[in-house]
Structure formats: structure tokens, C-alpha cells
Write an enzyme that holds these catalytic residues in place. Structure first.
Site, PDB file in Angstrom:
ATOM      1  N   SER A 141     -12.655  51.463  33.479  1.00  0.00           N
ATOM      2  CA  SER A 141     -11.495  51.422  32.603  1.00  0.00           C
ATOM      3  C   SER A 141     -11.951  51.551  31.163  1.00  0.00           C
ATOM      4  O   SER A 141     -13.082  51.174  30.818  1.00  0.00           O
ATOM      5  CB  SER A 141     -10.751  50.088  32.775  1.00  0.00           C
ATOM      6  OG  SER A 141      -9.734  49.939  31.805  1.00  0.00           O
ATOM      7  N   TYR A 153      -9.984  40.417  32.679  1.00  0.00           N
ATOM      8  CA  TYR A 153      -9.910  41.751  33.284  1.00  0.00           C
ATOM      9  C   TYR A 153     -10.853  42.710  32.560  1.00  0.00           C
ATOM     10  O   TYR A 153     -11.631  43.443  33.203  1.00  0.00           O
ATOM     11  CB  TYR A 153      -8.477  42.289  33.221  1.00  0.00           C
ATOM     12  CG  TYR A 153      -8.386  43.744  33.627  1.00  0.00           C
ATOM     13  CD1 TYR A 153      -8.398  44.111  34.964  1.00  0.00           C
ATOM     14  CD2 TYR A 153      -8.300  44.753  32.657  1.00  0.00           C
ATOM     15  CE1 TYR A 153      -8.335  45.447  35.342  1.00  0.00           C
ATOM     16  CE2 TYR A 153      -8.241  46.085  33.028  1.00  0.00           C
ATOM     17  CZ  TYR A 153      -8.260  46.429  34.360  1.00  0.00           C
ATOM     18  OH  TYR A 153      -8.205  47.746  34.723  1.00  0.00           O
TER      19      TYR A 153
END
Length: 230
Positions: A141, A153
């Protein structure tokens, strides 16, 4: 996609929706057979029916379970006899932002899914991928390349960035290609509300297929892709 031994097999975790499902559709359109793995057996079965049972097999799998991942690889081999390309795509997001307000149970599940599960997928598939001089792709990501205040995250995706770079080094000279895919925000079921300015799952699938479709002597090690508005 075929070679002298017939159609190649593309294994995808987190395949029941979003980027995983979009990549499965793109892979079948390119001539691959697909092994679809996720926890959601009903969604997987529906996707396999859509793609055609001659092209797709649905495999229920919790990627945090090593034995389940070994069984996943075995099921793909039983169905299609080979594993050529693997996308470690299964991932989980935060239920609450920040450290102070975050949920430790959610953190644990994220860490196990996003990092441990990703590493397990590479581990269980690599013996077969090595035989084929195939391709491993890890879904990272943009969050793994920037600082986001209090984001567990983001920290898991930093770990995936490191895992991907380290796996590239491990596979140097083996003929196996390894690509770290790092999308920015994507409008998928990962979010509770629509993100109209974000990437679409199909955009990321197109990037994945670009990496996979390069000539054998070309190894695209890393792709960062983001919406133009961000």
C-alpha cells in the site's frame, strides 16, 4: 496465458471481492486459470461460477492459518496441476484510528492477516513457483511508504514493503520474479463508504497484469500507483 504444458495458474488470496476479484477476472481474460482463496466461501463460489468452473476453483482459506494455506496450495495443484503466479492480496483494515482509540484485538488480526498471512502465502507457493520460474506479487500500500498518524494499518503495510524488498533479494538469480504492488486509496468494500475520487479495483488489477505480462527477462520489482487527485 499458456506455455507448452498448457494454461498457467494464477493463485489469488483475498479473491472474493475488490482487487482480488478484479484481478481474477483480468487473469482469466488473459488466458490464466485461477485459484481463488478467501474466507468467504459463498462469494468465492459465485465468482468461480461467473468465471467458469473450467477456469476457476474456489478454496476457502484463512490466511492466518499455516495448515490452511498449505491446504490451499495443495487444492490449487489438485485442480490445475501447477502454480505459476501468486498474488498475496488478503488484507484487513483498522476498525478505529490511532493508538489511543484503537482496538488491540483488531491490531492482532491485522498483523496476522496483513504480514504473517502474506509471508505464509509466499512460503507455501514458492516451491511450485520456483519450478515454473514464475511470479510472486505482494499487495502492499502507499500507506507503507508514508507516515500516517497513529496508524497500525500503515505499520503493517510498512512491514509488507520490507517483506517485498527482502523477498526480491532472496529470489535474485532464481528466475522467479517478485513484485510489490503499492496502491493508494482504492474504492473497494474495504471501506464502509464509497470513495469516488479513489482508484478502482480494476485499475490495480491492470497494474498487476502489466507486471505479470512483461517478458521473462524483465522483473518489475515495485509499482506505486495512486489516484491523480491525491
Amino acid at each position: 496465458m499458456s506455455d507448452a504444458n498448457g494454461p498457467k495458474t494464477f493463485l489469488i488470496t483475498g479473491a472474493s471481492s475488490g482487487i482480488g476479484a478484479a484481478t481474477a477476472r483480468a487473469a482469466v481474460a488473459a488466458g490464466y486459470r485461477v485459484a481463488l482463496a478467501a474466507r468467504s466461501a459463498d462469494k468465492l463460489a459465485a465468482l468461480a461460477d461467473e468465471l467458469g468452473t473450467e477456469n476457476a476453483v474456489a478454496i476457502a482459506c484463512n490466511v492466518t492459518d499455516f495448515e490452511a494455506q498449505k491446504a490451499m496450495a495443495a487444492a490449487a495443484l489438485e485442480a490445475f496441476g501447477r502454480i505459476d503466479v501468486v498474488l498475496a492480496n488478503a488484507g484487513l483494515g483498522s476498525t478505529a484510528g490511532g493508538i489511543e482509540n484503537g482496538d488491540p484485538d483488531n491490531w492482532r488480526e491485522m498483523i496476522l492477516t496483513n504480514i504473517y498471512g502474506c509471508a505464509l502465502t509466499a512460503k507455501v507457493c514458492l516451491p511450485e513457483v520456483r519450478k515454473r520460474k514464475g511470479h510472486i506479487l505482494l499487495l502492499g500500500s502507499r500507506a507503507g511508504r508514508r507516515t500516517i498518524k497513529g496508524s497500525i494499518y500503515g505499520a503493517t503495510k510498512w512491514a509488507v514493503t520490507g517483506l517485498g524488498n527482502n523477498l526480491v533479494e532472496e529470489l535474485e538469480g532464481t528466475g522467479v520474479r517478485c513484485t510489490l504492488i503499492e496502491p493508494g486509496m482504492v474504492d473497494t468494500p474495504f471501506f464502509d463508504t464509497a470513495k469516488p475520487d479513489a482508484l478502482r479495483a480494476e485499475d490495480v488489477a491492470n497494474v498487476i497484469m502489466f507486471a505479470v505480462s512483461q517478458p521473462d527477462h524483465v522483473d518489475v520489482s515495485e509499482i506505486l500507483v495512486k489516484p491523480i487527485s491525491r
